[in-house]
Design an enzyme around this catalytic site. Structure first.
Site, PDB file in Angstrom:
ATOM      1  N   LYS A  13       6.466 -17.333  38.876  1.00 14.11           N
ATOM      2  CA  LYS A  13       6.091 -16.638  37.263  1.00 14.11           C
ATOM      3  C   LYS A  13       5.999 -17.134  36.121  1.00 14.11           C
ATOM      4  CE  LYS A  13      11.243 -14.750  38.080  1.00 14.11           C
ATOM      5  NZ  LYS A  13      11.287 -15.292  39.467  1.00 14.11           N
ATOM      6  N   ARG A  88      15.545  -7.210  36.456  1.00  9.29           N
ATOM      7  CA  ARG A  88      16.034  -7.650  37.029  1.00  9.29           C
ATOM      8  C   ARG A  88      16.932  -6.705  38.146  1.00  9.29           C
ATOM      9  NH1 ARG A  88      15.164 -13.493  36.038  1.00  9.29           N
ATOM     10  NH2 ARG A  88      15.652 -14.337  37.561  1.00  9.29           N
ATOM     11  N   ARG A 127      10.663 -29.110  40.840  1.00 13.12           N
ATOM     12  CA  ARG A 127      10.629 -28.758  38.617  1.00 13.12           C
ATOM     13  C   ARG A 127      11.117 -29.182  38.490  1.00 13.12           C
ATOM     14  NH1 ARG A 127      11.774 -22.290  37.718  1.00 13.12           N
ATOM     15  NH2 ARG A 127      13.349 -23.279  38.103  1.00 13.12           N
ATOM     16  N   ARG A 160      16.210 -27.775  35.344  1.00 14.96           N
ATOM     17  CA  ARG A 160      17.264 -27.147  34.996  1.00 14.96           C
ATOM     18  C   ARG A 160      18.794 -27.361  35.870  1.00 14.96           C
ATOM     19  NH1 ARG A 160      13.741 -21.918  35.305  1.00 14.96           N
ATOM     20  NH2 ARG A 160      15.900 -20.525  36.872  1.00 14.96           N
ATOM     21  N   ARG A 171      20.678 -17.885  43.982  1.00 13.97           N
ATOM     22  CA  ARG A 171      19.849 -17.372  43.320  1.00 13.97           C
ATOM     23  C   ARG A 171      19.450 -15.848  44.581  1.00 13.97           C
ATOM     24  NH1 ARG A 171      17.881 -22.112  40.148  1.00 13.97           N
ATOM     25  NH2 ARG A 171      15.892 -20.585  39.579  1.00 13.97           N
TER      26      ARG A 171
HETATM   27  P1  AP5 Z   1       8.103 -21.103  37.864  1.00 12.09           P
HETATM   28  O1  AP5 Z   1       6.939 -21.177  37.292  1.00 12.09           O
HETATM   29  O2  AP5 Z   1       9.440 -21.981  37.328  1.00 12.09           O
HETATM   30  O3  AP5 Z   1       9.080 -19.943  38.339  1.00 12.09           O
HETATM   31  P2  AP5 Z   1      10.130 -18.934  38.578  1.00 12.09           P
HETATM   32  O4  AP5 Z   1       9.301 -18.055  39.251  1.00 12.09           O
HETATM   33  O5  AP5 Z   1       9.942 -18.961  37.216  1.00 12.09           O
HETATM   34  O6  AP5 Z   1      11.364 -19.589  38.690  1.00 12.09           O
HETATM   35  P3  AP5 Z   1      12.093 -19.736  38.058  1.00 12.09           P
HETATM   36  O7  AP5 Z   1      13.668 -19.933  39.112  1.00 12.09           O
HETATM   37  O8  AP5 Z   1      12.141 -19.298  36.913  1.00 12.09           O
HETATM   38  O9  AP5 Z   1      13.075 -17.886  37.930  1.00 12.09           O
HETATM   39  P4  AP5 Z   1      14.232 -17.587  38.162  1.00 12.09           P
HETATM   40  O10 AP5 Z   1      13.984 -15.675  38.184  1.00 12.09           O
HETATM   41  O11 AP5 Z   1      15.266 -17.882  39.573  1.00 12.09           O
HETATM   42  O12 AP5 Z   1      14.670 -18.289  37.086  1.00 12.09           O
HETATM   43  P5  AP5 Z   1      15.235 -17.049  35.664  1.00 12.09           P
HETATM   44  O13 AP5 Z   1      15.063 -18.677  34.289  1.00 12.09           O
HETATM   45  O14 AP5 Z   1      14.350 -16.321  34.916  1.00 12.09           O
HETATM   46  O15 AP5 Z   1       7.412 -21.821  39.069  1.00 12.09           O
HETATM   47  C1  AP5 Z   1       8.717 -23.007  39.680  1.00 12.09           C
HETATM   48  C2  AP5 Z   1       8.355 -24.231  40.306  1.00 12.09           C
HETATM   49  O16 AP5 Z   1       7.190 -24.071  41.162  1.00 12.09           O
HETATM   50  C3  AP5 Z   1       7.733 -25.134  39.319  1.00 12.09           C
HETATM   51  O17 AP5 Z   1       7.858 -27.207  39.327  1.00 12.09           O
HETATM   52  C4  AP5 Z   1       5.989 -24.662  39.516  1.00 12.09           C
HETATM   53  O18 AP5 Z   1       5.045 -26.025  38.881  1.00 12.09           O
HETATM   54  C5  AP5 Z   1       6.118 -24.700  41.198  1.00 12.09           C
HETATM   55  N1  AP5 Z   1       4.433 -23.742  40.790  1.00 12.09           N
HETATM   56  C6  AP5 Z   1       4.831 -22.526  40.874  1.00 12.09           C
HETATM   57  N2  AP5 Z   1       3.930 -21.609  40.864  1.00 12.09           N
HETATM   58  C7  AP5 Z   1       3.176 -22.578  41.655  1.00 12.09           C
HETATM   59  C8  AP5 Z   1       2.131 -23.134  43.200  1.00 12.09           C
HETATM   60  N3  AP5 Z   1       1.203 -20.886  42.641  1.00 12.09           N
HETATM   61  N4  AP5 Z   1       2.032 -23.391  43.781  1.00 12.09           N
HETATM   62  C9  AP5 Z   1       2.869 -25.040  43.809  1.00 12.09           C
HETATM   63  N5  AP5 Z   1       3.725 -24.817  43.615  1.00 12.09           N
HETATM   64  C10 AP5 Z   1       3.735 -23.634  42.184  1.00 12.09           C
HETATM   65  O19 AP5 Z   1      16.410 -16.837  35.247  1.00 12.09           O
HETATM   66  C11 AP5 Z   1      17.201 -17.870  35.476  1.00 12.09           C
HETATM   67  C12 AP5 Z   1      19.050 -17.098  35.278  1.00 12.09           C
HETATM   68  O20 AP5 Z   1      19.258 -16.371  33.727  1.00 12.09           O
HETATM   69  C13 AP5 Z   1      19.299 -16.442  36.306  1.00 12.09           C
HETATM   70  O21 AP5 Z   1      19.570 -17.014  37.405  1.00 12.09           O
HETATM   71  C14 AP5 Z   1      20.283 -15.456  36.061  1.00 12.09           C
HETATM   72  O22 AP5 Z   1      21.622 -16.369  35.759  1.00 12.09           O
HETATM   73  C15 AP5 Z   1      19.441 -15.414  33.841  1.00 12.09           C
HETATM   74  N6  AP5 Z   1      19.238 -14.579  34.262  1.00 12.09           N
HETATM   75  C16 AP5 Z   1      17.823 -14.403  33.704  1.00 12.09           C
HETATM   76  N7  AP5 Z   1      17.188 -12.812  33.758  1.00 12.09           N
HETATM   77  C17 AP5 Z   1      18.000 -12.214  34.214  1.00 12.09           C
HETATM   78  C18 AP5 Z   1      18.204 -10.651  33.891  1.00 12.09           C
HETATM   79  N8  AP5 Z   1      16.733 -10.073  33.132  1.00 12.09           N
HETATM   80  N9  AP5 Z   1      19.503  -9.826  34.083  1.00 12.09           N
HETATM   81  C19 AP5 Z   1      20.692 -11.292  33.788  1.00 12.09           C
HETATM   82  N10 AP5 Z   1      20.148 -12.212  34.525  1.00 12.09           N
HETATM   83  C20 AP5 Z   1      18.709 -12.514  34.115  1.00 12.09           C
END
Ligand code: AP5
Length: 217
Positions: A13, A88, A127, A160, A171
């Site tokens: 994402k 979410r 990552r 992270r 997660r």
């Molecule tokens: P990346 O692009 O970082 O993936 P992502 O889907 O953004 O993963 P996240 O871990 O950031 O998602 P998340 O939803 O768990 O975390 P968030 O920060 O939103 O890619 C991942 C890796 O894969 C990278 O190394 C990249 O290079 C590689 N990659 C990407 N695409 C690829 C491809 N096509 N092929 C190969 N490799 C690839 O949330 C974190 C925390 O915040 C949550 O757990 C929660 O506590 C809180 N939070 C955030 N939003 C909310 C909400 N709306 N409600 C409640 N709590 C929330």
């Protein structure tokens, strides 16, 4: 244009949202990044969110929706937004619909980036994220030109605190229980698009750009 990107942790994402926001000149709103910024700045919100982030639990809706509503009021959100990691939960999706509706707007498309659990584990273990601009790298599939340094802004890369095996497992469980119901929610609204996330980032991006073009046509 208001676009929701959702999918399991590690689906790509953040990777895709940065590229799409740049290509389509939309604001990139990532609630995970906003929580991490608050955590680093030791704000009251950051301190309330910290334990949820570390364990891989969702931050309560009340806090998350409040944060998002403030962000929607910023001038750069008026022309359109790529939402990365929000909504979410169903209450978050309903709050977003109400807020956009009040502004005479609406979500144009909700793109689900689909990736299996085994791939999530491979991705999150390698990552690296820029401590300043948020650009995302992977030590094998998308390495920076210089180890540990962001090639976009030159700042240090970091891993992270929620990319530990226990937090990743949690997660994934939280995603299946609390976020997956959004598939049916957006399907019922007629705006769900599924994208195969297990391909090269460029191929995923091309699909998403086609979706954006179709929405804006
Ligand atoms: P990346 O692009 O970082 O993936 P992502 O889907 O953004 O993963 P996240 O871990 O950031 O998602 P998340 O939803 O768990 O975390 P968030 O920060 O939103 O890619 C991942 C890796 O894969 C990278 O190394 C990249 O290079 C590689 N990659 C990407 N695409 C690829 C491809 N096509 N092929 C190969 N490799 C690839 O949330 C974190 C925390 O915040 C949550 O757990 C929660 O506590 C809180 N939070 C955030 N939003 C909310 C909400 N709306 N409600 C409640 N709590 C929330």
């Amino acid at each position: 244009m208001y676009i929701v990107l959702f999918g399991p942790p590690g689906a790509g994402k953040g990777t895709q949202a940065v590229r799409l926001a740049q290509a389509a000149r939309l604001a990139h709103v990532a609630t995970g990044d906003m929580f991490r910024d608050n955590l680093r700045a030791r704000t009251a919100l950051g301190q309330r969110a910290e334990s949820y982030l570390t364990k891989g639990e969702l931050v309560p809706d009340e806090l998350t929706i409040g944060l998002l509503m403030d962000r929607l009021d910023q001038p750069d959100a008026a022309a359109g937004v790529i939402f990365d990691g929000f909504p979410r939960t169903i209450p978050q999706a309903q709050a977003l619909d109400r807020a956009l509706h009040a502004r005479g707007k609406g979500v144009g498309v909700a793109a689900l980036i689909e990736v299996a659990n085994a791939e999530v584990l491979r991705r999150l273990g390698g990552r690296w994220t820029c401590s300043d601009c948020g650009m995302v790298f992977h030590e094998r599939t998308n390495p920076p030109e210089r180890d540990g340094i962001c090639q976009r802004c030159g700042k240090l890369l970091m891993q992270r605190s929620d990319d530990t095996p226990a937090a990743i497992e949690n997660r994934l469980r939280v995603y299946r229980q609390q976020t997956e119901p959004l598939v049916a929610f957006y399907e019922a609204a007629g705006i769900l698009t599924r994208v195969d996330g297990e391909r090269e980032p460029e191929a995923v991006q091309a699909d998403l750009l086609r979706v954006l073009e179709a929405v804006s046509a």
